[in-house]
Motif scaffolding. Sequence first.
Motif, PDB file in Angstrom:
ATOM      1  N   MET A   1       0.838  -1.193   0.000  1.00  0.00           N
ATOM      2  CA  MET A   1       0.000   0.000   0.000  1.00  0.00           C
ATOM      3  C   MET A   1       0.880   1.254   0.000  1.00  0.00           C
ATOM      4  N   ILE A   2       0.588   2.181  -0.884  1.00  0.00           N
ATOM      5  CA  ILE A   2       1.293   3.454  -0.923  1.00  0.00           C
ATOM      6  C   ILE A   2       0.794   4.322   0.227  1.00  0.00           C
ATOM      7  N   VAL A   3       1.731   4.942   0.918  1.00  0.00           N
ATOM      8  CA  VAL A   3       1.396   5.888   1.977  1.00  0.00           C
ATOM      9  C   VAL A   3       1.886   7.263   1.550  1.00  0.00           C
ATOM     10  N   ARG A  11       2.678  20.900  -1.180  1.00  0.00           N
ATOM     11  CA  ARG A  11       2.603  20.394  -2.546  1.00  0.00           C
ATOM     12  C   ARG A  11       2.234  18.916  -2.612  1.00  0.00           C
ATOM     13  N   SER A  12       2.138  18.263  -1.470  1.00  0.00           N
ATOM     14  CA  SER A  12       1.725  16.856  -1.481  1.00  0.00           C
ATOM     15  C   SER A  12       0.289  16.688  -1.944  1.00  0.00           C
ATOM     16  N   GLN A  13      -0.471  17.794  -1.996  1.00  0.00           N
ATOM     17  CA  GLN A  13      -1.845  17.710  -2.506  1.00  0.00           C
ATOM     18  C   GLN A  13      -1.861  17.169  -3.930  1.00  0.00           C
ATOM     19  N   ARG A  14      -0.850  17.530  -4.717  1.00  0.00           N
ATOM     20  CA  ARG A  14      -0.794  17.049  -6.102  1.00  0.00           C
ATOM     21  C   ARG A  14      -0.598  15.542  -6.173  1.00  0.00           C
ATOM     22  N   VAL A  15       0.097  14.981  -5.198  1.00  0.00           N
ATOM     23  CA  VAL A  15       0.324  13.534  -5.180  1.00  0.00           C
ATOM     24  C   VAL A  15      -0.995  12.807  -4.938  1.00  0.00           C
ATOM     25  N   GLU A  27      -2.957   5.282   1.293  1.00  0.00           N
ATOM     26  CA  GLU A  27      -3.293   5.766   2.621  1.00  0.00           C
ATOM     27  C   GLU A  27      -2.700   7.163   2.791  1.00  0.00           C
ATOM     28  N   VAL A  28      -3.334   7.956   3.631  1.00  0.00           N
ATOM     29  CA  VAL A  28      -2.840   9.293   3.938  1.00  0.00           C
ATOM     30  C   VAL A  28      -2.413   9.337   5.399  1.00  0.00           C
ATOM     31  N   LYS A  29      -1.146   9.685   5.626  1.00  0.00           N
ATOM     32  CA  LYS A  29      -0.672   9.945   6.979  1.00  0.00           C
ATOM     33  C   LYS A  29      -0.489  11.451   7.100  1.00  0.00           C
ATOM     34  N   ARG A  30      -1.198  12.058   8.017  1.00  0.00           N
ATOM     35  CA  ARG A  30      -1.268  13.520   8.090  1.00  0.00           C
ATOM     36  C   ARG A  30      -0.218  14.098   9.043  1.00  0.00           C
ATOM     37  N   TYR A  31       0.293  15.234   8.636  1.00  0.00           N
ATOM     38  CA  TYR A  31       1.206  16.020   9.463  1.00  0.00           C
ATOM     39  C   TYR A  31       0.735  17.467   9.413  1.00  0.00           C
ATOM     40  N   GLU A  32       0.910  18.189  10.514  1.00  0.00           N
ATOM     41  CA  GLU A  32       0.457  19.577  10.587  1.00  0.00           C
ATOM     42  C   GLU A  32       1.641  20.516  10.753  1.00  0.00           C
ATOM     43  N   ARG A  33       1.602  21.622  10.032  1.00  0.00           N
ATOM     44  CA  ARG A  33       2.641  22.638  10.168  1.00  0.00           C
ATOM     45  C   ARG A  33       2.570  23.291  11.549  1.00  0.00           C
ATOM     46  N   ASP A  34       3.722  23.774  12.020  1.00  0.00           N
ATOM     47  CA  ASP A  34       3.741  24.572  13.229  1.00  0.00           C
ATOM     48  C   ASP A  34       2.976  25.869  12.977  1.00  0.00           C
ATOM     49  N   ALA A  35       2.053  26.208  13.843  1.00  0.00           N
ATOM     50  CA  ALA A  35       1.179  27.355  13.614  1.00  0.00           C
ATOM     51  C   ALA A  35       1.944  28.675  13.563  1.00  0.00           C
ATOM     52  N   ILE A  56       6.501   9.936  -0.242  1.00  0.00           N
ATOM     53  CA  ILE A  56       5.652   8.750  -0.170  1.00  0.00           C
ATOM     54  C   ILE A  56       6.501   7.547   0.201  1.00  0.00           C
ATOM     55  N   THR A  57       5.842   6.553   0.747  1.00  0.00           N
ATOM     56  CA  THR A  57       6.481   5.261   0.945  1.00  0.00           C
ATOM     57  C   THR A  57       5.647   4.218   0.220  1.00  0.00           C
ATOM     58  N   ASP A  58       6.335   3.303  -0.422  1.00  0.00           N
ATOM     59  CA  ASP A  58       5.686   2.198  -1.130  1.00  0.00           C
ATOM     60  C   ASP A  58       6.405   0.939  -0.694  1.00  0.00           C
ATOM     61  N   GLY A  59       5.902   0.300   0.344  1.00  0.00           N
ATOM     62  CA  GLY A  59       6.652  -0.781   0.960  1.00  0.00           C
ATOM     63  C   GLY A  59       7.893  -0.205   1.619  1.00  0.00           C
ATOM     64  N   ASP A  60       9.062  -0.718   1.233  1.00  0.00           N
ATOM     65  CA  ASP A  60      10.325  -0.219   1.786  1.00  0.00           C
ATOM     66  C   ASP A  60      10.907   0.928   0.974  1.00  0.00           C
ATOM     67  N   THR A  61      10.243   1.303  -0.101  1.00  0.00           N
ATOM     68  CA  THR A  61      10.749   2.358  -0.980  1.00  0.00           C
ATOM     69  C   THR A  61      10.249   3.716  -0.499  1.00  0.00           C
ATOM     70  N   VAL A  62      11.179   4.667  -0.382  1.00  0.00           N
ATOM     71  CA  VAL A  62      10.848   6.032   0.014  1.00  0.00           C
ATOM     72  C   VAL A  62      11.201   6.955  -1.140  1.00  0.00           C
ATOM     73  N   ILE A  63      10.226   7.762  -1.593  1.00  0.00           N
ATOM     74  CA  ILE A  63      10.463   8.699  -2.693  1.00  0.00           C
ATOM     75  C   ILE A  63      10.038  10.083  -2.251  1.00  0.00           C
ATOM     76  N   ALA A  64      10.937  11.046  -2.410  1.00  0.00           N
ATOM     77  CA  ALA A  64      10.653  12.443  -2.119  1.00  0.00           C
ATOM     78  C   ALA A  64      10.787  13.251  -3.401  1.00  0.00           C
ATOM     79  N   GLU A  65      10.361  14.503  -3.336  1.00  0.00           N
ATOM     80  CA  GLU A  65      10.358  15.449  -4.458  1.00  0.00           C
ATOM     81  C   GLU A  65       9.192  15.143  -5.409  1.00  0.00           C
ATOM     82  N   THR A  66       8.423  16.169  -5.700  1.00  0.00           N
ATOM     83  CA  THR A  66       7.203  15.996  -6.500  1.00  0.00           C
ATOM     84  C   THR A  66       7.482  15.361  -7.851  1.00  0.00           C
ATOM     85  N   GLY A  67       8.463  15.885  -8.577  1.00  0.00           N
ATOM     86  CA  GLY A  67       8.753  15.346  -9.906  1.00  0.00           C
ATOM     87  C   GLY A  67       9.132  13.881  -9.869  1.00  0.00           C
ATOM     88  N   ALA A  68       9.979  13.513  -8.908  1.00  0.00           N
ATOM     89  CA  ALA A  68      10.396  12.111  -8.785  1.00  0.00           C
ATOM     90  C   ALA A  68       9.218  11.228  -8.414  1.00  0.00           C
TER      91      ALA A  68
END
Length: 220
Positions: A1-3, A11-15, A27-35, A56-68
Amino acid sequence: MIVVHHLNNSRSQRVLWLLEELGVPYEVKRYERDAKTMLAPPELKAVHPLGKSPVITDGDTVIAETGAIIEYLVGVYGGGKLIPAPGTPERLRYTYWLHYAEGSAMTPLLLKLVFSALPNRAPGLMKPIVRAIAAKAQAGFVDPQLKTHIDYWEAELSRSPWFAGPAFTAADIAMSFPLEAGAERAGAASRPHVKAFLEKIHARPAYQRALERGGPYAYA
């Protein structure tokens, strides 16, 4: 399952939108900005060393950056969707806009956000000085740069309904954030073709579902 490690107002909204367009479960794991600082919480560093979103995480794979992330999801789960055929002019345009969105386009938009916020964050006695410096920086550099980019978007969208050509692609998802932010920060929606683009993406069911999953969103 992709998280999707989803930070509010990021910018994660685009994902989320891309996954809805592809019809891929996630699945969506939520984080909140410091107010006060508006920075991401330290918990995100447990996912990726930079502690930023999107990631995102896909199993053991971690991918960052929107384009990637977009390239990974379209390549692994797309089955040919949302990407032009290899060797076509549309594919070249797709690649260009996918990278332009997080490269050239975001720099002046980020500067606009920073210089607009600076006066409010300055100590009381410094506010007039900081406000004057920020206004000069915006008028002399940031705003002219934004106008150049907005002119460019308008001209390109006058040639074709979508950034890569006649068909909607993941490049349009990537470009949504610069246009949304440009509309909020620099009046980009006053341009007819930019406005039409924004209206079209807002009407897409997958865009609306992503907003439901991701929660309220502010580009300003």
